[in-house]
Design a protein around this motif. Structure first.
Motif, PDB file in Angstrom:
ATOM      1  N   ASP A   1      16.785   4.653  -2.638  1.00  0.00           N
ATOM      2  CA  ASP A   1      16.533   4.610  -1.197  1.00  0.00           C
ATOM      3  C   ASP A   1      15.423   5.542  -0.720  1.00  0.00           C
ATOM      4  OD1 ASP A   1      17.884   6.948  -1.622  1.00  0.00           O
ATOM      5  OD2 ASP A   1      19.309   6.683   0.011  1.00  0.00           O
ATOM      6  N   ILE A   2      14.564   6.009  -1.620  1.00  0.00           N
ATOM      7  CA  ILE A   2      13.420   6.816  -1.189  1.00  0.00           C
ATOM      8  C   ILE A   2      12.180   5.940  -1.117  1.00  0.00           C
ATOM      9  CG2 ILE A   2      14.386   8.942  -2.137  1.00  0.00           C
ATOM     10  CD1 ILE A   2      12.265   8.751  -4.361  1.00  0.00           C
ATOM     11  N   GLY A   3      11.199   6.370  -0.374  1.00  0.00           N
ATOM     12  CA  GLY A   3       9.965   5.616  -0.234  1.00  0.00           C
ATOM     13  C   GLY A   3       9.171   5.567  -1.526  1.00  0.00           C
ATOM     14  N   LEU A   4       8.334   4.562  -1.645  1.00  0.00           N
ATOM     15  CA  LEU A   4       7.536   4.395  -2.860  1.00  0.00           C
ATOM     16  C   LEU A   4       6.595   5.575  -3.080  1.00  0.00           C
ATOM     17  CD1 LEU A   4       6.669   2.766  -5.314  1.00  0.00           C
ATOM     18  CD2 LEU A   4       5.131   1.453  -3.807  1.00  0.00           C
ATOM     19  N   ALA A   5       5.931   6.048  -2.035  1.00  0.00           N
ATOM     20  CA  ALA A   5       5.017   7.188  -2.194  1.00  0.00           C
ATOM     21  C   ALA A   5       5.772   8.412  -2.714  1.00  0.00           C
ATOM     22  CB  ALA A   5       4.311   7.503  -0.884  1.00  0.00           C
ATOM     23  N   SER A   6       6.947   8.663  -2.170  1.00  0.00           N
ATOM     24  CA  SER A   6       7.759   9.796  -2.638  1.00  0.00           C
ATOM     25  C   SER A   6       8.167   9.601  -4.091  1.00  0.00           C
ATOM     26  CB  SER A   6       9.009   9.957  -1.772  1.00  0.00           C
ATOM     27  OG  SER A   6       8.649  10.321  -0.464  1.00  0.00           O
ATOM     28  N   ALA A   7       8.550   8.388  -4.443  1.00  0.00           N
ATOM     29  CA  ALA A   7       8.948   8.106  -5.827  1.00  0.00           C
ATOM     30  C   ALA A   7       7.787   8.334  -6.788  1.00  0.00           C
ATOM     31  CB  ALA A   7       9.468   6.680  -5.945  1.00  0.00           C
ATOM     32  N   LEU A   8       6.576   7.959  -6.392  1.00  0.00           N
ATOM     33  CA  LEU A   8       5.402   8.186  -7.244  1.00  0.00           C
ATOM     34  C   LEU A   8       5.104   9.671  -7.383  1.00  0.00           C
ATOM     35  CD1 LEU A   8       3.004   5.332  -6.062  1.00  0.00           C
ATOM     36  CD2 LEU A   8       4.510   5.350  -8.051  1.00  0.00           C
ATOM     37  N   ARG A   9       5.222  10.411  -6.294  1.00  0.00           N
ATOM     38  CA  ARG A   9       5.001  11.863  -6.364  1.00  0.00           C
ATOM     39  C   ARG A   9       6.026  12.524  -7.286  1.00  0.00           C
ATOM     40  NH1 ARG A   9       4.528  11.046  -0.761  1.00  0.00           N
ATOM     41  NH2 ARG A   9       2.384  11.268  -0.030  1.00  0.00           N
TER      42      ARG A   9
ATOM     43  N   SER B   1       0.847  -1.190   0.000  1.00  0.00           N
ATOM     44  CA  SER B   1       0.000   0.000   0.000  1.00  0.00           C
ATOM     45  C   SER B   1       0.877   1.233   0.000  1.00  0.00           C
ATOM     46  CB  SER B   1      -0.941   0.003   1.207  1.00  0.00           C
ATOM     47  OG  SER B   1      -0.211   0.046   2.400  1.00  0.00           O
ATOM     48  N   VAL B   2       0.294   2.306  -0.481  1.00  0.00           N
ATOM     49  CA  VAL B   2       0.993   3.570  -0.564  1.00  0.00           C
ATOM     50  C   VAL B   2      -0.011   4.659  -0.213  1.00  0.00           C
ATOM     51  CG1 VAL B   2       0.566   3.806  -3.050  1.00  0.00           C
ATOM     52  CG2 VAL B   2       2.481   4.982  -2.034  1.00  0.00           C
TER      53      VAL B   2
ATOM     54  N   GLU C   1      -1.875  11.668  -1.857  1.00  0.00           N
ATOM     55  CA  GLU C   1      -2.941  12.635  -1.979  1.00  0.00           C
ATOM     56  C   GLU C   1      -3.715  12.363  -3.270  1.00  0.00           C
ATOM     57  OE1 GLU C   1       0.379  14.133   0.437  1.00  0.00           O
ATOM     58  OE2 GLU C   1       0.275  13.251  -1.538  1.00  0.00           O
ATOM     59  N   ASP C   2      -5.004  12.694  -3.278  1.00  0.00           N
ATOM     60  CA  ASP C   2      -5.848  12.437  -4.446  1.00  0.00           C
ATOM     61  C   ASP C   2      -5.286  13.046  -5.727  1.00  0.00           C
ATOM     62  OD1 ASP C   2      -7.741  10.940  -3.091  1.00  0.00           O
ATOM     63  OD2 ASP C   2      -9.100  12.638  -2.773  1.00  0.00           O
ATOM     64  N   ILE C   3      -4.738  14.242  -5.645  1.00  0.00           N
ATOM     65  CA  ILE C   3      -4.230  14.908  -6.844  1.00  0.00           C
ATOM     66  C   ILE C   3      -3.083  14.115  -7.482  1.00  0.00           C
ATOM     67  CG2 ILE C   3      -2.609  16.441  -5.646  1.00  0.00           C
ATOM     68  CD1 ILE C   3      -3.538  18.637  -7.646  1.00  0.00           C
ATOM     69  N   PHE C   4      -2.199  13.532  -6.662  1.00  0.00           N
ATOM     70  CA  PHE C   4      -1.105  12.723  -7.204  1.00  0.00           C
ATOM     71  C   PHE C   4      -1.627  11.390  -7.730  1.00  0.00           C
ATOM     72  CE2 PHE C   4       1.525  15.547  -4.557  1.00  0.00           C
ATOM     73  CZ  PHE C   4       2.480  15.895  -5.487  1.00  0.00           C
ATOM     74  N   TRP C   5      -2.544  10.769  -6.999  1.00  0.00           N
ATOM     75  CA  TRP C   5      -3.085   9.485  -7.421  1.00  0.00           C
ATOM     76  C   TRP C   5      -3.807   9.613  -8.760  1.00  0.00           C
ATOM     77  CZ3 TRP C   5      -2.081   4.686  -6.519  1.00  0.00           C
ATOM     78  CH2 TRP C   5      -2.974   3.688  -6.909  1.00  0.00           C
TER      79      TRP C   5
ATOM     80  N   ALA D   1       3.766   1.392 -11.456  1.00  0.00           N
ATOM     81  CA  ALA D   1       4.296   1.487 -10.089  1.00  0.00           C
ATOM     82  C   ALA D   1       5.471   0.531  -9.888  1.00  0.00           C
ATOM     83  CB  ALA D   1       3.199   1.197  -9.069  1.00  0.00           C
ATOM     84  N   ALA D   2       5.393  -0.663 -10.462  1.00  0.00           N
ATOM     85  CA  ALA D   2       6.492  -1.624 -10.334  1.00  0.00           C
ATOM     86  C   ALA D   2       7.757  -1.105 -11.012  1.00  0.00           C
ATOM     87  CB  ALA D   2       6.089  -2.971 -10.920  1.00  0.00           C
ATOM     88  N   GLU D   3       7.597  -0.459 -12.160  1.00  0.00           N
ATOM     89  CA  GLU D   3       8.761   0.114 -12.852  1.00  0.00           C
ATOM     90  C   GLU D   3       9.390   1.228 -12.011  1.00  0.00           C
ATOM     91  OE1 GLU D   3       9.423   2.969 -16.642  1.00  0.00           O
ATOM     92  OE2 GLU D   3       8.239   1.161 -17.021  1.00  0.00           O
TER      93      GLU D   3
END
Length: 73
Positions: free
Chosen positions: A54-62, A19-20, A23-27, A45-47
Motif C-alpha cells: 500500500d505504499i506509492g511506487l516512488a516510495s517503493a523505488l526509493r 510516471s513516477v 530525485e536524480d540520485i535515486f533514479w 519497476a514492474a517487479e
C-alpha cells in the motif's frame, strides 16, 4: 544539492504507461541496479510494483534503492 528536487519519469508497467517522480540520485542508482542485473528499468519497476503493497511506487523505488545500497553482498 543539485539532485534534491524530484523529476517526473515515464515507465511502462505490464503494458501500461505511468510516471513516477524521483530525485536524480535515486533514479540513477535504480538504472544502475537494473543494468547490473541485466534487466530493463521497466521490468525491475514492474517487479517492485507487484510487491509494494500500500505504499506509492516512488516510495517503493526509493526503498529498493536504499535497501540495495545497504546490502553487504
Amino acid at each position: 544539492m543539485d539532485h534534491a528536487r524530484p523529476v517526473k519519469r515515464s515507465l511502462t508497467l505490464r503494458g501500461h504507461r505511468t510516471s513516477v517522480s524521483l530525485e536524480d540520485i535515486f533514479w540513477k542508482k535504480f538504472r544502475d541496479y537494473a543494468e547490473i542485473d541485466g534487466r530493463t528499468i521497466n521490468g525491475l519497476a514492474a517487479e517492485i510494483d507487484a510487491k509494494r503493497g500500500d505504499i506509492g511506487l516512488a516510495s517503493a523505488l526509493r526503498i529498493y534503492v536504499l535497501e540495495r545500497a545497504l546490502r553487504k553482498d
